[in-house]
Design an enzyme around this catalytic site. Structure first.
Site, PDB file in Angstrom:
ATOM      1  N   LYS A  17     -11.565  -5.516   0.595  1.00  0.00           N
ATOM      2  CA  LYS A  17     -11.198  -7.086   0.628  1.00  0.00           C
ATOM      3  C   LYS A  17     -12.203  -8.133   0.256  1.00  0.00           C
ATOM      4  O   LYS A  17     -12.086  -9.181  -0.249  1.00  0.00           O
ATOM      5  CB  LYS A  17     -10.885  -7.173   2.132  1.00  0.00           C
ATOM      6  CG  LYS A  17      -9.469  -6.636   2.723  1.00  0.00           C
ATOM      7  CD  LYS A  17      -8.500  -7.570   2.964  1.00  0.00           C
ATOM      8  CE  LYS A  17      -7.097  -6.973   3.044  1.00  0.00           C
ATOM      9  NZ  LYS A  17      -6.977  -6.385   4.488  1.00  0.00           N
ATOM     10  N   LYS A  37      -1.641   3.426  -4.288  1.00  0.00           N
ATOM     11  CA  LYS A  37      -0.610   3.291  -3.182  1.00  0.00           C
ATOM     12  C   LYS A  37       0.285   1.998  -3.479  1.00  0.00           C
ATOM     13  O   LYS A  37      -0.377   0.852  -3.845  1.00  0.00           O
ATOM     14  CB  LYS A  37      -1.316   3.331  -1.966  1.00  0.00           C
ATOM     15  CG  LYS A  37      -2.018   2.069  -1.677  1.00  0.00           C
ATOM     16  CD  LYS A  37      -2.170   2.110  -0.009  1.00  0.00           C
ATOM     17  CE  LYS A  37      -2.653   0.630   0.356  1.00  0.00           C
ATOM     18  NZ  LYS A  37      -2.378   0.043   1.770  1.00  0.00           N
ATOM     19  N   LYS A  45       1.965  -4.565  -1.719  1.00  0.00           N
ATOM     20  CA  LYS A  45       2.414  -5.948  -2.067  1.00  0.00           C
ATOM     21  C   LYS A  45       1.294  -6.559  -2.918  1.00  0.00           C
ATOM     22  O   LYS A  45       1.346  -7.139  -3.786  1.00  0.00           O
ATOM     23  CB  LYS A  45       2.960  -6.871  -0.900  1.00  0.00           C
ATOM     24  CG  LYS A  45       3.363  -8.065  -1.396  1.00  0.00           C
ATOM     25  CD  LYS A  45       3.776  -9.172  -0.382  1.00  0.00           C
ATOM     26  CE  LYS A  45       4.535 -10.104  -1.174  1.00  0.00           C
ATOM     27  NZ  LYS A  45       4.405 -11.392  -0.395  1.00  0.00           N
TER      28      LYS A  45
HETATM   29  P1  AMP Z   1       0.950  -3.228   6.110  1.00  0.00           P
HETATM   30  O1  AMP Z   1       1.987  -3.913   5.262  1.00  0.00           O
HETATM   31  O2  AMP Z   1      -0.387  -3.013   5.404  1.00  0.00           O
HETATM   32  O3  AMP Z   1       0.821  -3.698   7.551  1.00  0.00           O
HETATM   33  O4  AMP Z   1       1.466  -1.674   6.393  1.00  0.00           O
HETATM   34  C1  AMP Z   1       2.167  -1.529   7.381  1.00  0.00           C
HETATM   35  C2  AMP Z   1       2.555   0.232   7.575  1.00  0.00           C
HETATM   36  O5  AMP Z   1       2.815   0.622   6.423  1.00  0.00           O
HETATM   37  C3  AMP Z   1       1.058   0.657   7.907  1.00  0.00           C
HETATM   38  O6  AMP Z   1       1.319   1.616   8.974  1.00  0.00           O
HETATM   39  C4  AMP Z   1       0.894   1.271   6.648  1.00  0.00           C
HETATM   40  O7  AMP Z   1      -0.185   2.619   6.754  1.00  0.00           O
HETATM   41  C5  AMP Z   1       2.101   1.799   5.922  1.00  0.00           C
HETATM   42  N1  AMP Z   1       2.079   1.743   4.606  1.00  0.00           N
HETATM   43  C6  AMP Z   1       1.742   0.475   3.681  1.00  0.00           C
HETATM   44  N2  AMP Z   1       1.748   1.139   2.557  1.00  0.00           N
HETATM   45  C7  AMP Z   1       1.947   2.547   2.420  1.00  0.00           C
HETATM   46  C8  AMP Z   1       1.927   3.347   1.323  1.00  0.00           C
HETATM   47  N3  AMP Z   1       2.175   2.776  -0.027  1.00  0.00           N
HETATM   48  N4  AMP Z   1       2.425   4.483   1.562  1.00  0.00           N
HETATM   49  C9  AMP Z   1       2.498   4.874   2.867  1.00  0.00           C
HETATM   50  N5  AMP Z   1       2.396   4.043   4.074  1.00  0.00           N
HETATM   51  C10 AMP Z   1       2.060   2.782   3.710  1.00  0.00           C
END
Ligand code: AMP
Ligand code: TRP
Length: 339
Positions: A128, A208, A211
């Site tokens: 970040k 990965k 967004k």
């Molecule tokens: P976030 O949108 O970063 O708060 O992610 C929400 C959940 O989705 C968290 O548990 C992340 O680890 C999981 N997550 C986000 N992106 C991925 C991805 N590309 N593959 C697997 N898990 C993901």
């Protein structure tokens, strides 16, 4: 294929003997395929066997988002998305982080046992810092301490997340150990739980799905959007000609087929023998994703048109957690010598 929801056993009270699960998700505006395959699917599954608590982490979002109106909107959209994907308020507790301000107080208390060096070496902090060099706010550094507080304020032991959260969970465990060593056994060590798709790659096939990178497949997007996103996916880069044999093990499209049909081995075989081309395999994937999420998307659109209903679920969730959060804080105050 319809979105499958697990059967509904009788509702158990929150203060049951069942082990507790907790997870948090950022109100990022969309739910992408990585969120669902990597984490949300497990939220849904765990709610039937665990005392499951799920939190939309708007305090965390403030480290990167500065538009209040948007944040409020996205928080509700995330709640509607999670409910549409199968979180059932009769079987889990869904709430918004800032509705339980005890989290931030506990974060301060935990901060006093957390060496700065642990936070500075966190991979997400380093990332970040590079992504937003003009806004390296203190919240970014202390982010994992608040995350630890989220989990341990409810003494949760099981944390369904994607693999990108593994370092944060390790830090939560270290913070728990540091606290328990200084003030006596108080918190259990939380454990990350992964799905069979802990890292879903984005449409670029390299990083990965995220967004912030812009390589997502938006599961509640209109069918045309999903088609466009899937058709833009990078496949096996060594397969140049239609007649070249493919390598399903390194092809992101083939990997995703695993989750959307029992015939994925046949699809892989078609790629391996060049019987099918990448375009056909992508078209099929897009249609399967659209069909799989269609019922949930319909529920999402309905829920988002009834904001009062969503807000009611969130308010009830936060109210239900109040005594738990307060009890943990009282215990911590006593142990730390606060009045
Ligand atoms: P976030 O949108 O970063 O708060 O992610 C929400 C959940 O989705 C968290 O548990 C992340 O680890 C999981 N997550 C986000 N992106 C991925 C991805 N590309 N593959 C697997 N898990 C993901
Ligand atoms: N950091 C997590 C993410 O970006 C969100 C989160 C906040 C979380 N608090 C949590 C996840 C507690 C698990 C447990 O996705």
């Amino acid at each position: 294929m319809a979105l499958e929801l697990a059967p509904s056993p009788a509702l158990a009270p929150l203060a049951s003997e069942r082990p507790r699960a907790f997870s948090g998700i950022q109100p990022s505006g969309i739910v992408h395929l990585g969120n669902d395959l990597g984490a949300v699917r497990n939220y849904v599954r765990l709610q039937y066997d665990y005392d499951a608590i799920y939190c939309i982490v708007d305090y965390h979002a403030l480290t990167t988002t500065h538009d209040g109106t948007l944040l409020r909107e996205r928080t509700r959209e995330m709640a509607a998305s999670l409910l549409a994907l199968g979180l059932d308020p009769e079987h889990c507790t869904l709430f918004v982080q800032s509705d339980r301000p005890e989290h931030t107080e506990l974060a301060w208390l935990l901060a006093t046992v957390t060496p700065v060096s642990w936070l500075e070496r966190t991979p997400t902090y380093k990332e970040k810092k590079l992504n937003q060099p003009d806004d390296v706010n203190h919240g970014l550094l202390t982010y994992p301490v608040l995350q630890a507080a989220d989990i341990v304020i409810y003494k949760a032991t099981v944390v369904p997340v994607g693999r990108d959260q593994a370092a944060h969970l390790e830090l939560s465990r270290e913070i728990v150990r540091a606290f328990n060593a200084r003030y006596g056994p108080t918190f259990p060590e939380p454990q990350a739980v992964f799905t069979d798709a802990p890292v879903v790659l984005g449409t670029d096939g390299v990083r990965k799905m995220s967004k912030s990178i812009g390589n997502t497949i938006d599961i509640f997007g209109a069918p045309e959007l999903i088609r466009k996103q899937v058709m833009s996916m990078v496949t096996d880069t060594k397969r140049i000609l239609r007649t070249d044999p493919g390598r399903p093990a390194v092809c992101n499209v083939c990997q995703l087929h695993r989750h959307f049909g029992a015939d994925y081995e046949e699809i892989w075989d078609g790629e391996r023998t060049a019987r099918t081309g990448c375009v056909d395999t992508k078209k099929l994937l897009a249609e399967r994703i659209i069909a799989y999420y269609a019922p949930a998307r319909e529920r999402y659109l309905e829920l988002i048109s009834k904001p009062a209903m969503v807000d009611e679920v969130l308010a009830a969730g936060a109210a239900r957690l109040k005594p738990l959060a307060e009890a943990t804080l009282a215990e911590v105050h006593a142990k730390m010598g606060l009045r």
